[in-house]
Write an enzyme that holds these catalytic residues in place. Structure first.
Site, PDB file in Angstrom:
ATOM      1  N   ALA A 137       0.688  -1.102   0.284  1.00  0.00           N
ATOM      2  CA  ALA A 137      -0.149   0.115  -0.136  1.00  0.00           C
ATOM      3  C   ALA A 137       0.534   1.216  -0.205  1.00  0.00           C
ATOM      4  O   ALA A 137      -0.035   2.146  -0.353  1.00  0.00           O
ATOM      5  CB  ALA A 137      -0.678   0.049   1.629  1.00  0.00           C
ATOM      6  N   THR A 138       1.999   0.893  -0.195  1.00  0.00           N
ATOM      7  CA  THR A 138       2.551   2.724   0.100  1.00  0.00           C
ATOM      8  C   THR A 138       3.096   3.502  -1.023  1.00  0.00           C
ATOM      9  O   THR A 138       4.177   4.055  -1.376  1.00  0.00           O
ATOM     10  CB  THR A 138       4.570   2.071   0.195  1.00  0.00           C
ATOM     11  OG1 THR A 138       4.921   0.940   0.271  1.00  0.00           O
ATOM     12  CG2 THR A 138       4.459   1.582   2.322  1.00  0.00           C
ATOM     13  N   ARG A 183       6.325  -2.760   3.095  1.00  0.00           N
ATOM     14  CA  ARG A 183       7.627  -2.990   3.701  1.00  0.00           C
ATOM     15  C   ARG A 183       8.216  -1.898   3.719  1.00  0.00           C
ATOM     16  O   ARG A 183       8.958  -1.747   4.990  1.00  0.00           O
ATOM     17  CB  ARG A 183       8.860  -4.101   2.497  1.00  0.00           C
ATOM     18  CG  ARG A 183       8.460  -4.817   1.821  1.00  0.00           C
ATOM     19  CD  ARG A 183       9.040  -5.380   0.706  1.00  0.00           C
ATOM     20  NE  ARG A 183       9.076  -4.591  -0.178  1.00  0.00           N
ATOM     21  CZ  ARG A 183       9.561  -4.418  -1.241  1.00  0.00           C
ATOM     22  NH1 ARG A 183      10.469  -5.151  -1.898  1.00  0.00           N
ATOM     23  NH2 ARG A 183       9.115  -3.658  -2.234  1.00  0.00           N
ATOM     24  N   VAL A 190       5.066  -9.421   1.750  1.00  0.00           N
ATOM     25  CA  VAL A 190       4.589 -10.804   1.807  1.00  0.00           C
ATOM     26  C   VAL A 190       5.207 -12.270   1.078  1.00  0.00           C
ATOM     27  O   VAL A 190       4.513 -13.075   1.342  1.00  0.00           O
ATOM     28  CB  VAL A 190       3.436 -10.690  -0.036  1.00  0.00           C
ATOM     29  CG1 VAL A 190       2.154  -9.685   0.801  1.00  0.00           C
ATOM     30  CG2 VAL A 190       3.605 -10.454  -1.154  1.00  0.00           C
ATOM     31  N   ASN A 201      -2.503  -6.637  -3.692  1.00  0.00           N
ATOM     32  CA  ASN A 201      -2.407  -5.810  -4.955  1.00  0.00           C
ATOM     33  C   ASN A 201       0.056  -5.468  -5.204  1.00  0.00           C
ATOM     34  O   ASN A 201       0.349  -5.473  -6.067  1.00  0.00           O
ATOM     35  CB  ASN A 201      -2.232  -4.040  -4.650  1.00  0.00           C
ATOM     36  CG  ASN A 201      -1.286  -3.265  -5.063  1.00  0.00           C
ATOM     37  OD1 ASN A 201      -1.061  -2.992  -6.289  1.00  0.00           O
ATOM     38  ND2 ASN A 201      -0.467  -2.715  -4.446  1.00  0.00           N
ATOM     39  N   SER A 211      -3.173  -8.372 -14.633  1.00  0.00           N
ATOM     40  CA  SER A 211      -2.229  -7.715 -15.877  1.00  0.00           C
ATOM     41  C   SER A 211      -2.160  -7.824 -17.048  1.00  0.00           C
ATOM     42  O   SER A 211      -2.474  -9.279 -17.490  1.00  0.00           O
ATOM     43  CB  SER A 211      -1.080  -7.355 -15.171  1.00  0.00           C
ATOM     44  OG  SER A 211      -0.016  -6.326 -16.462  1.00  0.00           O
ATOM     45  N   TYR A 221       8.029 -11.807 -15.375  1.00  0.00           N
ATOM     46  CA  TYR A 221       6.413 -11.289 -14.800  1.00  0.00           C
ATOM     47  C   TYR A 221       5.062 -11.813 -15.724  1.00  0.00           C
ATOM     48  O   TYR A 221       4.683 -12.192 -15.035  1.00  0.00           O
ATOM     49  CB  TYR A 221       7.305  -9.893 -15.335  1.00  0.00           C
ATOM     50  CG  TYR A 221       6.215  -8.500 -15.482  1.00  0.00           C
ATOM     51  CD1 TYR A 221       5.811  -9.104 -13.658  1.00  0.00           C
ATOM     52  CD2 TYR A 221       5.378  -8.918 -15.684  1.00  0.00           C
ATOM     53  CE1 TYR A 221       4.337  -7.638 -13.435  1.00  0.00           C
ATOM     54  CE2 TYR A 221       4.348  -7.252 -15.498  1.00  0.00           C
ATOM     55  CZ  TYR A 221       3.994  -7.259 -14.232  1.00  0.00           C
ATOM     56  OH  TYR A 221       3.229  -6.218 -13.770  1.00  0.00           O
ATOM     57  N   PRO A 238      -4.527  -3.735 -15.210  1.00  0.00           N
ATOM     58  CA  PRO A 238      -4.000  -3.199 -15.842  1.00  0.00           C
ATOM     59  C   PRO A 238      -2.674  -2.765 -16.818  1.00  0.00           C
ATOM     60  O   PRO A 238      -1.651  -4.212 -16.612  1.00  0.00           O
ATOM     61  CB  PRO A 238      -3.450  -2.393 -14.631  1.00  0.00           C
ATOM     62  CG  PRO A 238      -3.460  -3.327 -13.721  1.00  0.00           C
ATOM     63  CD  PRO A 238      -3.828  -4.587 -13.481  1.00  0.00           C
TER      64      PRO A 238
END
Ligand code: 8X3
Length: 251
Positions: free
Chosen positions: A10-11, A34, A60, A86, A139, A152, A182
């Site tokens: 969330a950062t 983190r 995570v 996320n 994605s 990825y 996205p």
């Protein structure tokens, strides 16, 4: 309705966008990440605006710490309504036969195993309460491989499969499952992918207006607030001048 929303990573980027948009929606937030200092800054920003925020500092990839943090949640925070999986990243853009082992491990451990850990921790309570929503950040890269995206793309393809699998496994409950896919979003995504090469990262967004973390968060909030009988299963969100994962028209 006031919900408890847990957002991993969330950062920054899409995670931070989700934190701000769910806060504006009147929800209570559990923010994980983190970077303790960034989490604290965001907690302050949102609590100053009247949102109740709890922060948990863990990666995570660290299953033991994630479990500890989850089990230690105060009772009034335990009934999580929305899990936004996320946390994730891309590292490297090399041909598959030249990729770095460490990059592969980090992507697989974060994007796949981290998402699974959070799912395994949070979803049993949702099933028991017969209420809840899991929003996985996949994605466009999960729909088809693009040049040098290999590992990825494979991790995001796994996110699609795991999201579909979970949706099937909870179909006998009122729990809903969404895969957000996205395209080109300007966050520190490319900076991370290119190991801090800011010039190379900036080139990714040259000549095209990319999406923002907030654009993706808008869709997450929409999905979470759709009527209870409506399950937004999957949404592909591209920049307007992006035709697919690999077709980008720059001006
Ligand atoms: C991010 C979208 O196309 O840069 O997952 O891989 S892309």
């Amino acid at each position: 309705m006031n919900k408890i929303v847990l957002i991993t990573g969330a950062t920054s980027g899409i995670g931070l966008g989700c934190a701000r948009k769910f806060a504006a929606n009147g929800d209570r937030l559990i923010l994980t990440g983190r970077n303790e200092q960034r989490l604290e800054e965001i907690r302050k920003e949102l609590t100053d605006k009247g949102t109740q925020v709890l922060t948990l500092v863990f990666d995570v990839r660290d299953r033991e710490k994630a479990t500890q943090c989850f089990n230690g949640l105060p009772d009034e925070w335990k009934a999580i309504d929305v899990l936004v999986n996320n946390a994730g990243l891309a590292l490297g853009l090399e041909p598959e036969y030249e990729g770095l082992y460490d990059d592969w491990e980090t992507m697989i451990d974060t994007n796949i195993k981290g998402l699974l850990t959070m799912t395994r921790l949070v979803v049993p309570g949702m099933v028991e309460r017969d209420r809840g929503h899991i929003i996985n950040v996949g994605s466009v890269a999960g729909d088809a491989a693009y040049a040098n995206g290999n590992v990825y793309c494979a991790t995001k393809s796994a996110v699609k499969t795991l999201t579909d699998g979970l949706r099937i496994d909870v179909a006998n409950t009122a729990v809903r499952v969404t895969n957000l896919k996205p395209g080109l979003v300007e966050t520190n995504f490319s900076n991370t992918r290119f190991h801090g090469d800011t010039e190379r990262a900036a080139n990714v967004y040259k000549g095209i207006k990319p999406l923002t973390g907030d654009d993706i968060a808008d869709v997450a909030v929409y999905a979470a607030n759709a009527p209870a009988h409506v399950q937004i299963a999957e949404v592909l969100i591209l920049a307007t001048h992006q035709g697919s994962g690999s077709v980008i028209v720059r001006k």
